[in-house]
Design an enzyme around this catalytic site. Structure first.
Site, short mmCIF file in Angstrom:
data_model
loop_
_atom_site.label_atom_id
_atom_site.label_comp_id
_atom_site.label_asym_id
_atom_site.label_seq_id
_atom_site.Cartn_x
_atom_site.Cartn_y
_atom_site.Cartn_z
N MET A 30 0.85 -1.19 0.00
CA MET A 30 0.00 0.00 0.00
C MET A 30 0.89 1.25 0.00
O MET A 30 0.44 2.34 0.37
CB MET A 30 -0.93 0.00 1.20
CG MET A 30 -1.90 -1.19 1.15
SD MET A 30 -3.46 -0.92 2.02
CE MET A 30 -2.88 -0.61 3.65
N ALA A 32 4.16 3.79 1.01
CA ALA A 32 4.87 4.22 2.23
C ALA A 32 5.94 3.18 2.56
O ALA A 32 6.04 2.69 3.70
CB ALA A 32 3.91 4.45 3.39
N GLU A 35 12.04 -0.40 5.17
CA GLU A 35 12.97 -1.53 5.04
C GLU A 35 12.28 -2.89 5.09
O GLU A 35 12.80 -3.88 4.59
CB GLU A 35 14.04 -1.44 6.13
CG GLU A 35 15.05 -0.35 5.84
CD GLU A 35 15.93 -0.07 7.04
OE1 GLU A 35 16.37 -1.02 7.69
OE2 GLU A 35 16.17 1.12 7.32
N HIS A 37 9.52 -3.53 3.52
CA HIS A 37 9.18 -3.77 2.10
C HIS A 37 10.44 -4.12 1.30
O HIS A 37 10.38 -4.94 0.37
CB HIS A 37 8.50 -2.54 1.50
CG HIS A 37 7.17 -2.21 2.10
ND1 HIS A 37 6.99 -1.14 2.94
CD2 HIS A 37 5.97 -2.83 1.99
CE1 HIS A 37 5.72 -1.09 3.32
NE2 HIS A 37 5.08 -2.11 2.77
N GLN A 63 -10.31 -2.38 2.19
CA GLN A 63 -9.90 -3.05 3.42
C GLN A 63 -9.89 -2.13 4.64
O GLN A 63 -9.45 -2.54 5.71
CB GLN A 63 -8.54 -3.73 3.23
CG GLN A 63 -7.37 -2.80 3.05
CD GLN A 63 -6.11 -3.57 2.63
OE1 GLN A 63 -5.97 -4.01 1.50
NE2 GLN A 63 -5.18 -3.74 3.57
N LYS A 152 4.83 -10.18 9.35
CA LYS A 152 4.28 -9.18 10.29
C LYS A 152 2.75 -9.24 10.30
O LYS A 152 2.12 -9.13 11.34
CB LYS A 152 4.77 -7.80 9.86
CG LYS A 152 3.90 -6.67 10.23
CD LYS A 152 4.51 -5.80 11.26
CE LYS A 152 3.62 -4.71 11.75
NZ LYS A 152 2.37 -4.50 11.07
N GLN A 156 -3.10 -12.22 7.82
CA GLN A 156 -3.25 -11.94 6.38
C GLN A 156 -2.49 -12.98 5.55
O GLN A 156 -3.01 -13.54 4.58
CB GLN A 156 -2.71 -10.54 6.09
CG GLN A 156 -2.52 -10.24 4.61
CD GLN A 156 -2.10 -8.81 4.36
OE1 GLN A 156 -2.90 -7.90 4.47
NE2 GLN A 156 -0.84 -8.58 3.99
#
Ligand code: PAF
Length: 300
Positions: A30, A32, A35, A37, A63, A152, A156
């Site tokens: 999404m 922003a 590290e 990502h 969501q 994390k 999901q």
């Protein structure tokens, strides 16, 4: 270093995908980017080899619930593209909401089933239907061999794995370990909402998880793991618990969770592998985190 090719429309993506070198690995975000990502993008590059890495950047309205942070969610496209470039991304798909949902809110969504209504799903009704629907659509649009998701967001990740398995999606779901700050706080795009004082207090979240893991390493039972974690949490009153749960890898509770309801208790898995999951508020910022817990095995 060349820029990733930025694609705003599904037609542009389809044209680029048609000539993309296989295998394709995708990282859905999404934006922003941080590290955490970067670790996903590097895992995707490792898996794609000389193939193609696609990153998607889309703040998915579906969501977010009413009153959640959809409007203020950080949008940092230029620096996201720079991070993609540094990580060797080939294609960056950056659609607007109208491009993803040209007919408005979809009438049909992916049903996350019973796992979608517990933990995060209990606190955020409809959240996982929104996540799975956009992940399904992005898988259709990118047709990857591999899709990388972070541990994390453990629930999901579990649901995306279940969707791929149950709906016969031809994709390998790869999990990537959580990246943490030196004090243990898991990197998250939402950490930037924290004031300096809140940021210091937020270290209580991973400390709570570590206390549970340490107790398990000393031979604690599932109930004792939760007690040890709760005691540590109480040292940081600025952290307001939403829930704390110890589950097996299939999100079945191993002890009565704190702050939420889960279906009947399951036995400790034979290999002792469990997950301790937490959601908590620091000010108006909701943080989630989780850690693997190794419980004493039944035969020990
Ligand atoms: O984890 C996220 O950033 C989002 O939930 C995802 C998977 C990109 C879907 O919008």
């Amino acid at each position: 270093m060349t820029s990733p090719l930025r694609l705003d429309t599904r037609a542009q993506l389809a044209a680029a995908r048609a000539t993309a070198a296989d295998p394709v690995a995708v990282v859905m975000t999404m934006g922003a980017l941080h590290e955490g990502h970067d670790a996903l993008l590097h895992a995707a590059r490792d898996r794609a080899g000389a193939g193609t890495v696609i990153a998607t950047v889309f703040v998915n309205p579906l969501q977010f619930g009413p009153g959640e942070d959809f409007q203020r969610y950080p949008r940092t496209l230029e620096s996201d593209l720079a991070r993609c470039r540094a990580a060797g991304v080939d294609l960056a798909f950056t659609p607007a909401p109208d491009e993803m949902y040209p007919h408005g809110e979809p009438l049909v969504r992916v049903d996350p089933g019973p796992w979608g209504t517990v933990l995060e799903g209990a606190s955020r009704p409809g959240h996982f239907a929104g996540v799975l629907t956009v992940v399904y659509k992005l898988l259709q649009a990118t047709r990857p061999a591999v899709a990388c998701f972070g541990e994390k967001d453990y629930q999901q990740l579990s649901l995306i794995r279940a969707m791929a398995r149950d709906l016969d999606l031809p994709v390998e779901v790869v999990s990537v370990p959580t990246v943490r700050e030196p004090d243990g706080l898991a990197l998250s795009s939402r950490n930037r909402y924290l004031s300096p004082a809140q940021r210091r207090a937020a270290a209580g979240v991973p400390a709570t998880l570590r206390a549970g893991a340490d107790a398990a390493a000393r031979g604690a039972s599932p109930e004792q793991v939760l007690t040890a974690a709760t005691q540590t949490l109480s040292a940081t009153p600025e952290v307001k618990l939403d829930y704390l749960a110890l589950t097996d890898p299939d999100l079945r509770p191993l002890a009565e969770p704190v702050g939420t309801a889960l279906a009947p208790l399951a036995p400790v898995p034979a290999d002792g592998v469990a997950r301790l999951l937490i959601a908590a508020w620091v000010g108006s910022t909701r943080l989630i985190d989780n850690i693997e817990i190794l419980l004493p095995r039944g035969d020990e």
